[in-house]
Design a protein around this motif. Structure first.
Motif, PDB file in Angstrom:
ATOM      1  N   GLY A 129       0.805  -1.229   0.000  1.00  0.00           N
ATOM      2  CA  GLY A 129       0.000   0.000   0.000  1.00  0.00           C
ATOM      3  C   GLY A 129       0.832   1.271   0.000  1.00  0.00           C
ATOM      4  O   GLY A 129       0.430   2.283   0.569  1.00  0.00           O
ATOM      5  N   TRP A 210      -1.180  -9.179   1.419  1.00  0.00           N
ATOM      6  CA  TRP A 210      -2.005  -9.196   0.205  1.00  0.00           C
ATOM      7  C   TRP A 210      -3.067  -8.115   0.349  1.00  0.00           C
ATOM      8  O   TRP A 210      -3.823  -8.109   1.321  1.00  0.00           O
ATOM      9  N   PRO A 211      -3.128  -7.188  -0.607  1.00  0.00           N
ATOM     10  CA  PRO A 211      -4.047  -6.053  -0.481  1.00  0.00           C
ATOM     11  C   PRO A 211      -5.447  -6.394  -0.963  1.00  0.00           C
ATOM     12  O   PRO A 211      -5.673  -7.465  -1.522  1.00  0.00           O
ATOM     13  N   GLY A 212      -6.361  -5.471  -0.762  1.00  0.00           N
ATOM     14  CA  GLY A 212      -7.723  -5.641  -1.250  1.00  0.00           C
ATOM     15  C   GLY A 212      -7.811  -5.371  -2.746  1.00  0.00           C
ATOM     16  O   GLY A 212      -6.853  -4.921  -3.370  1.00  0.00           O
ATOM     17  N   ARG A 242      -5.049 -14.124   8.512  1.00  0.00           N
ATOM     18  CA  ARG A 242      -6.418 -14.273   8.024  1.00  0.00           C
ATOM     19  C   ARG A 242      -6.808 -13.131   7.089  1.00  0.00           C
ATOM     20  O   ARG A 242      -7.462 -13.323   6.076  1.00  0.00           O
ATOM     21  N   ARG A 243      -6.371 -11.904   7.453  1.00  0.00           N
ATOM     22  CA  ARG A 243      -6.773 -10.749   6.658  1.00  0.00           C
ATOM     23  C   ARG A 243      -6.206 -10.825   5.233  1.00  0.00           C
ATOM     24  O   ARG A 243      -6.900 -10.548   4.270  1.00  0.00           O
ATOM     25  N   ARG A 246      -8.166 -13.464   3.286  1.00  0.00           N
ATOM     26  CA  ARG A 246      -9.471 -12.921   2.870  1.00  0.00           C
ATOM     27  C   ARG A 246      -9.330 -11.973   1.692  1.00  0.00           C
ATOM     28  O   ARG A 246     -10.110 -12.000   0.750  1.00  0.00           O
ATOM     29  N   ASN A 247      -8.335 -11.077   1.792  1.00  0.00           N
ATOM     30  CA  ASN A 247      -8.139 -10.125   0.703  1.00  0.00           C
ATOM     31  C   ASN A 247      -7.876 -10.845  -0.624  1.00  0.00           C
ATOM     32  O   ASN A 247      -8.367 -10.434  -1.680  1.00  0.00           O
ATOM     33  N   LEU A 250     -11.118 -12.036  -1.966  1.00  0.00           N
ATOM     34  CA  LEU A 250     -11.915 -10.918  -2.496  1.00  0.00           C
ATOM     35  C   LEU A 250     -11.376 -10.473  -3.849  1.00  0.00           C
ATOM     36  O   LEU A 250     -12.137 -10.082  -4.735  1.00  0.00           O
ATOM     37  N   GLN A 253     -12.656 -12.745  -6.486  1.00  0.00           N
ATOM     38  CA  GLN A 253     -14.047 -12.455  -6.824  1.00  0.00           C
ATOM     39  C   GLN A 253     -14.176 -11.185  -7.658  1.00  0.00           C
ATOM     40  O   GLN A 253     -14.816 -11.177  -8.704  1.00  0.00           O
ATOM     41  N   GLU A 442      -0.633  -2.197  14.396  1.00  0.00           N
ATOM     42  CA  GLU A 442      -1.777  -3.069  14.102  1.00  0.00           C
ATOM     43  C   GLU A 442      -1.717  -3.617  12.681  1.00  0.00           C
ATOM     44  O   GLU A 442      -2.435  -4.557  12.367  1.00  0.00           O
ATOM     45  N   ASN A 443      -0.871  -3.051  11.831  1.00  0.00           N
ATOM     46  CA  ASN A 443      -0.784  -3.507  10.446  1.00  0.00           C
ATOM     47  C   ASN A 443       0.355  -4.497  10.188  1.00  0.00           C
ATOM     48  O   ASN A 443       0.759  -4.684   9.050  1.00  0.00           O
TER      49      ASN A 443
END
Lengths: 524, 524
Positions: A129, A210-212, A242-243, A246-247, A250, A253, A442-443
């Protein structure tokens, strides 16, 4: 480092950019030295324990590496790692551990495009990012060419080397190998290996965030789609958290329009189901503790303690590569705010920053080193006095010095913008002797495990970071002790062997007649 | 502008930062002028058609606005908009349309913090993905104070104004009003209004992009959570596109840990279900077509045509605010590549850039204007010759000039980094007379509707943008004609009345005994 991972009954082909060893020529003799870095250490246990049933494919990095490639070609090179590391001759008996490698030599220009234009900085920046999209990146024909002629063709070359090793191992053992691919250099390999060797089980571990979908769409359409499709050649795609997992789903998708299942953490592509998993990587506590007992560490420790501790003085530490993702400049700005808000700390707290220069050929990185020097000078000029220098900046890559500093730290600052894991946060607790407090972004991937035993910081908020540093410096002794002990416990229970064993267990489960629920992947 | 929206049987309270009118004092007389901007135009139809049953709450923008607030307080101010707009006196009969407003005056320092520190640039930059996280933002006590003392308290003040109007309308009509909140200035209003007036139906329309959880986490924890919780005070939260709506739901899940339903596009919070919808905003074709027929437009058109068209010359146009999200610099770099790759275009293509200076008090914006000037000078110096200037940069806010340019454009470049909708892309087709080709960024909201009738560009890829410009300039006539006709058809069928009517229909459906499936919200 012996592995505690369960023995696998199938041969293994590993792929990573950096390899387990490298060759040099010293006074006419070929010498072998072991590679460094967290990933290499983590995988070495597996490769070493499997001997001839594991082949490690990696890039030739030195001139002598290239000579070895010329001599051996696709024949695997067996290296005895004991006392005097050397290539094991044919028919020679050698003691364990043995690691078997296949290096790949890539034309320099193509490698520069693959590594220096696409993998770094483009993929690294996108996945961390780091691009302010108004200005960067500006993709030109240079990047398009580098992708096609560099990244794509280098990935093909490595895939073909993996395929050759798979075929040799299948012929030799009668079994289909497991293929363990590593990191952002090789997103296109899995698909090609699957097409050539449909019987293998393929996993790809992504060691960076892994970013969104929004951020992934910074890459041109054909590039972002090809990279995702490449990874979907796997049976399992893995991340640290996990985040990130998930990314990734997404992105499948939104970018590819595929059906995803966020509960089962899987995506269906053509007639296959690809599992998406997370396994937080870790460190090897015994080897770190052993290093902490060595004389070089003791010498560094005495010197650092004399200079910065005692007489009620405290030490704030950071240990990082000079990478913009590490957020070094904001960390110093936060320290500036701390000293402004708390003048009583003047002369009593030193911020010792041990930084390893990194990727200085990339303009973004050399600019960042300039920005670091600039803010250090500014903060020191503002607060210095009575011989006290608020920030001590040490540019050096010395693990003994880092371990000595870990052991003395009253506070360790890890405020990364984004970080796949951050092993510094896991190393410090193991060797710290002063109930040092972890101040943790937190990141970072590590925050999912260590958050309860750390003071959390928000990487963009220097005011909050200053307050967190103050809190960490003034925590009651029993609270400091409780937090450090908690962190040590987590790291010991989830060490690097656990990381590897969990992956191999999930691979074994794929072969089970009833594909059971994975044990430790709750949907949260 | 008469609304074609279905009449609602409930009173309405609208809230937006810019209002439908503003007051000035000219030679001792109070004058009323109608507000501009796409949003005000879109809402005016509704407010005008409802008369006394709609109150529009907005910020006092001028000194005379503040005087009106002093005089009227919470009493709504009725304004007749016909020939000579004026405040309607008590008991006075006045012709429609009438708009009823309640302006809110905010202390200047608080407003600066609310508007100039938090809403712009912080929220705008976060939601448009404009921060390169390695360097920006740096959140300090300034931002914390501005959030608490500015954004939070200003939102409270506007919420209280809305609540007062709701109570007055309920008392006057015996019905619970519908509350329609607008945009990123007022994320905290819905929650407060719901707590005070549980009977109302509240919707909030976000007119700018909504980012994914990673990007939203650039805001400090308490800020990002409060803003989301504020919006979840609504019954319906609305966006321009499916992608933004999905991102909002993902933020609710990742940041707040709430249960979301991506198929039904809803999120459960406490005992309520919040619907998340998308309605692409649009323009009012008749008023634009009328403007196109005026003399000022005709004069501009003659002048522009003479200067830049005829003799096989073509005009590339862009019309934008000087906002970093509009991607103006990369657009000029792409034109530079086009002229380098296609020297046959020298002297034959002019890039006319009509730019409205924007937010020049924000450093990021004034820097951006400098960057624009710099790249224009560079490109013109490189390619100029024989009296031909490749790029003509016109800094001006003149709708007549924009419409004249729309009508003449052979190509319109809209390459935004990120854009909630982009109405320029919808305006040009309606008045263009040369089968102009739309070159459209995939990251604009408009691309979901107009993509099939445009040449798509990737906003970060200047090489691809250059190739897209070339393609647009050389498309066969019948293809140009087909694309423009398709775009016009889409915009006519989905005009601004359709935008408003769809929202009101969904609000009405909330009251229906059986909450039916929404008609046009397919899960894609």
């Amino acid at each position: 480092m012996p592995t505690k991972a369960p023995p696998t009954h199938r041969p293994v082909v590993l792929l990573s950019h950096r390899g387990p060893v490298s060759f040099r020529r010293v006074r006419g003799q070929r010498r072998v030295s072991r590679g460094g870095g967290g990933l290499v250490t983590a995988l070495m246990g597996l490769a070493g324990s499997l001997g001839d049933d594991a082949v490690w494919v990696c890039a030739a990095a030195t001139a002598e590496d290239r000579k070895v490639v010329e001599e051996y070609g696709d024949r695997p090179v067996r290296i005895a790692l004991a006392a005097a590391p050397h290539i094991v001759g044919e028919g020679e008996a050698a003691d364990d551990p043995i690691v078997t490698t296949r290096m790949v030599a890539v034309d320099k220009r193509r490698h520069d495009e693959f590594y220096g234009v696409i993998a770094n900085p483009l993929l690294w920046f996108v996945q961390h990012g780091l691009y302010g999209q108004a200005e960067q990146p500006i993709l030109t024909s240079r990047e398009h060419t580098a992708y096609t002629r560099g990244y794509l063709s280098v990935n093909r070359k490595f895939a073909d080397a993996v395929i050759a090793q798979v075929k040799q191992l299948t012929a030799a053992t009668g079994k289909d190998p497991i293929v363990l691919l590593q990191d952002y250099h090789f997103y296109l390999v899995a698909k090609r290996v699957r097409a050539a060797c449909p019987g293998v089980t393929i996993t790809h571990f992504v060691h960076i965030p892994w970013p969104g979908p929004n951020e992934w769409r910074v890459l041109p359409p054909e590039v972002r789609e090809q990279l995702l499709r490449g990874l979907l050649g796997c049976d399992i795609v893995s991340f640290h958290t996990r985040r990130f997992a998930r990314n990734f789903l997404l992105c499948c998708q939104e970018v590819l329009g595929l059906d995803i299942d966020l509960r089962a953490m899987a995506v269906d592509v053509e007639d296959r189901r690809v599992q998406v998993r997370y396994y937080p990587i870790s460190v090897d506590p015994p080897s770190l503790e052993q290093l902490a007992k060595t004389r070089p560490v003791a010498r560094h420790r005495s010197r650092l303690a004399a200079a910065y501790q005692g007489d009620d003085r405290q030490l704030v530490l950071r240990v990082d590569r000079t990478d913009p993702s590490k957020n070094i400049v904001r960390g110093f700005r936060a320290f500036d705010v701390l000293l402004t808000d708390h003048p009583e700390l003047h002369g009593r707290v030193t911020f010792y920053a041990l930084l390893q220069p990194s990727r200085q050929d990339v303009p973004e990185y050399s600019d960042y080193i300039g920005a670091i020097g600039s803010v250090v000078a500014e903060v020191n000029a503002r607060h210095t006095g009575d011989g006290w220098q608020p920030i001590v900046l040490q540019m050096e890559n010395d693990m003994s010095l880092a371990v000595a500093a870990y052991s003395l730290a009253d506070v360790l600052l890890v405020n990364a913008v984004n970080d796949g894991m951050n092993l510094v946060a896991k190393e410090m607790p193991l060797v710290n002797r002063r109930d040092g407090v972890l101040v943790l972004s937190e990141n970072t991937g590590a925050h999912e495990e260590l958050g309860p035993y750390a003071v959390t910081v928000h990487p963009f908020d220097v005011q909050q970071q200053a307050e967190a540093l103050y809190e960490a410096l003034t925590l009651p002794a029993e609270e400091r002790h409780r937090m450090l002990a908690g962190a040590v416990d987590v790291v010991r229970r989830h060490d690097v062997h656990h990381w590897l064993a969990a992956q191999l267990a999930d691979i074994a489960a794929l072969d089970a007649p009833e594909p059971g629920e994975p044990g430790e992947q709750p949907e949260g």
